[in-house]
Motif scaffolding. Structure first.
Motif, PDB file in Angstrom:
ATOM      1  N   VAL A   1       6.127   3.142   7.657  1.00  0.00           N
ATOM      2  CA  VAL A   1       5.811   4.570   7.654  1.00  0.00           C
ATOM      3  C   VAL A   1       4.370   4.714   8.142  1.00  0.00           C
ATOM      4  CG1 VAL A   1       5.493   6.625   6.239  1.00  0.00           C
ATOM      5  CG2 VAL A   1       7.414   5.091   5.791  1.00  0.00           C
ATOM      6  N   THR A   2       4.156   5.557   9.147  1.00  0.00           N
ATOM      7  CA  THR A   2       2.831   5.722   9.752  1.00  0.00           C
ATOM      8  C   THR A   2       2.409   7.178   9.680  1.00  0.00           C
ATOM      9  OG1 THR A   2       3.375   3.942  11.315  1.00  0.00           O
ATOM     10  CG2 THR A   2       1.423   5.263  11.794  1.00  0.00           C
TER      11      THR A   2
ATOM     12  N   LEU B   1       8.447   5.222  -0.536  1.00  0.00           N
ATOM     13  CA  LEU B   1       7.124   4.644  -0.348  1.00  0.00           C
ATOM     14  C   LEU B   1       6.027   5.666  -0.588  1.00  0.00           C
ATOM     15  CD1 LEU B   1       7.679   2.618   2.962  1.00  0.00           C
ATOM     16  CD2 LEU B   1       7.794   1.796   0.608  1.00  0.00           C
ATOM     17  N   GLU B   2       4.900   5.198  -1.099  1.00  0.00           N
ATOM     18  CA  GLU B   2       3.694   6.004  -1.227  1.00  0.00           C
ATOM     19  C   GLU B   2       2.646   5.470  -0.260  1.00  0.00           C
ATOM     20  OE1 GLU B   2       2.595   5.823  -5.321  1.00  0.00           O
ATOM     21  OE2 GLU B   2       3.883   7.514  -5.869  1.00  0.00           O
ATOM     22  N   VAL B   3       2.040   6.396   0.493  1.00  0.00           N
ATOM     23  CA  VAL B   3       1.022   6.024   1.475  1.00  0.00           C
ATOM     24  C   VAL B   3      -0.194   6.915   1.261  1.00  0.00           C
ATOM     25  CG1 VAL B   3       0.616   5.591   3.938  1.00  0.00           C
ATOM     26  CG2 VAL B   3       2.951   5.646   3.034  1.00  0.00           C
ATOM     27  N   ILE B   4      -1.389   6.354   1.377  1.00  0.00           N
ATOM     28  CA  ILE B   4      -2.630   7.124   1.231  1.00  0.00           C
ATOM     29  C   ILE B   4      -3.288   7.270   2.591  1.00  0.00           C
ATOM     30  CG2 ILE B   4      -4.978   7.130   0.297  1.00  0.00           C
ATOM     31  CD1 ILE B   4      -3.904   5.892  -2.204  1.00  0.00           C
TER      32      ILE B   4
ATOM     33  N   ILE C   1       4.208  12.388  10.177  1.00  0.00           N
ATOM     34  CA  ILE C   1       4.599  11.127   9.553  1.00  0.00           C
ATOM     35  C   ILE C   1       5.802  10.584  10.319  1.00  0.00           C
ATOM     36  CG2 ILE C   1       5.459  10.004   7.470  1.00  0.00           C
ATOM     37  CD1 ILE C   1       4.065  12.132   5.832  1.00  0.00           C
ATOM     38  N   THR C   2       5.729   9.332  10.735  1.00  0.00           N
ATOM     39  CA  THR C   2       6.856   8.719  11.433  1.00  0.00           C
ATOM     40  C   THR C   2       7.337   7.511  10.645  1.00  0.00           C
ATOM     41  OG1 THR C   2       5.546   7.185  12.781  1.00  0.00           O
ATOM     42  CG2 THR C   2       5.877   9.414  13.653  1.00  0.00           C
ATOM     43  N   VAL C   3       8.609   7.165  10.847  1.00  0.00           N
ATOM     44  CA  VAL C   3       9.161   5.970  10.220  1.00  0.00           C
ATOM     45  C   VAL C   3       9.922   5.190  11.289  1.00  0.00           C
ATOM     46  CG1 VAL C   3      11.211   7.226   9.452  1.00  0.00           C
ATOM     47  CG2 VAL C   3      10.634   5.059   8.372  1.00  0.00           C
ATOM     48  N   SER C   4       9.738   3.885  11.301  1.00  0.00           N
ATOM     49  CA  SER C   4      10.444   3.027  12.243  1.00  0.00           C
ATOM     50  C   SER C   4      10.971   1.815  11.490  1.00  0.00           C
ATOM     51  CB  SER C   4       9.522   2.573  13.386  1.00  0.00           C
ATOM     52  OG  SER C   4       8.395   1.874  12.874  1.00  0.00           O
ATOM     53  N   ALA C   5      12.001   1.195  12.043  1.00  0.00           N
ATOM     54  CA  ALA C   5      12.623   0.041  11.383  1.00  0.00           C
ATOM     55  C   ALA C   5      12.989  -1.001  12.412  1.00  0.00           C
ATOM     56  CB  ALA C   5      13.866   0.480  10.621  1.00  0.00           C
ATOM     57  N   GLU C   6      12.928  -2.245  12.007  1.00  0.00           N
ATOM     58  CA  GLU C   6      13.317  -3.335  12.884  1.00  0.00           C
ATOM     59  C   GLU C   6      14.076  -4.375  12.079  1.00  0.00           C
ATOM     60  OE1 GLU C   6       9.521  -6.402  12.800  1.00  0.00           O
ATOM     61  OE2 GLU C   6       9.818  -5.113  14.546  1.00  0.00           O
TER      62      GLU C   6
END
Length: 246
Positions: A192-193, A225-228, A237-242
């Protein structure tokens, strides 16, 4: 070594926000209103230490934005984009902190967040300088390692954001990853970015399910997820998976 094909989603935010880390205490990061300054560049070319004798792939390297921490250190975050038609892996960078004259004061080597980047994909990167020279103005990144990967039949994952919440600088992101391809997916990884209005990375978080987790065709796995954010003004906010084949 196979690479997944990745799809993802992003969520925009019209409100000013601050970004996440996975800690119990919500830290406040020092941030001042940016003031105009010259673009950082090397006055003296640094000595590079390549991690491979192979030619480096031609990637788009977005220079880092650096943020002071409450402990007197500095986080430098940025983005690498793969504009090639082949996947790339084992990407390493070296980030230098420069003074106003463009002279490197200190540096560190790091690997990007994703172990591989699919064609047209991207990965954030980040490095923490626990202590910084007082005359440091900011950071500059240089690509030091990486290679293209031969195409193989690989898992195809879709990553979706289901919901998001914000409390001060903390962003909680819930989502789901689905195997929409034709083979099982092993070693799944989700990132998550967070971005501001100028598309600068303000924070990111990696997550992996249990190592034995295998996403069969059509299967899903949820994440929470928690992100600061390291500065205010998160707009996207973007999410990617591999994943990899078995």
């Amino acid at each position: 070594m196979g690479l997944l094909a990745v799809t993802g989603c992003s969520a925009g935010n019209g409100n000013s926000s601050t970004m996440p880390t996975a800690t119990l205490t919500l830290f406040t990061f020092k941030h001042t209103t940016p003031t105009p300054r010259p673009t950082l560049f090397f006055l003296r070319t640094p000595t590079l230490y390549a991690t491979s004798m192979m030619p480096l792939p031609l990637l788009t390297l977005h220079q880092p934005s650096c943020y002071h921490t409450p402990m007197g250190g500095m986080w430098c975050l940025g983005l690498v984009q793969n504009t090639l038609l082949t996947p790339v892996e084992s990407i390493t960078l070296r980030v230098y902190l420069l003074n106003t004259e463009g002279i490197p004061l200190t540096d560190q080597t790091l690997q990007i967040a994703h172990s591989q980047i699919s064609p047209k994909g991207a990965s954030p990167y980040g490095i923490l300088f626990e202590s910084i020279p007082t005359e440091s103005l900011g950071g500059v990144a240089v690509l030091t390692g990486g290679r293209e990967v031969a195409w193989q039949v690989s898992p195809t994952l879709r990553a979706d954001i289901v919901s998001r919440e914000q409390r001060e600088t903390l962003h909680r992101v819930r989502g789901r990853v689905t195997n929409v391809g034709r083979i099982d997916a092993h070693y799944v990884e989700v990132i998550v970015t967070l971005f501001d209005a100028d598309r600068r990375v303000t924070g990111y978080r990696q997550w992996r399910p249990a190592p034995e987790t295998v996403l069969s065709i059509g299967a899903t796995v949820d994440f929470d997820l928690e992100v600061i954010a390291l500065r205010t003004g998160t707009m996207e906010i973007t999410v990617s998976a591999e994943a990899r084949p078995g």
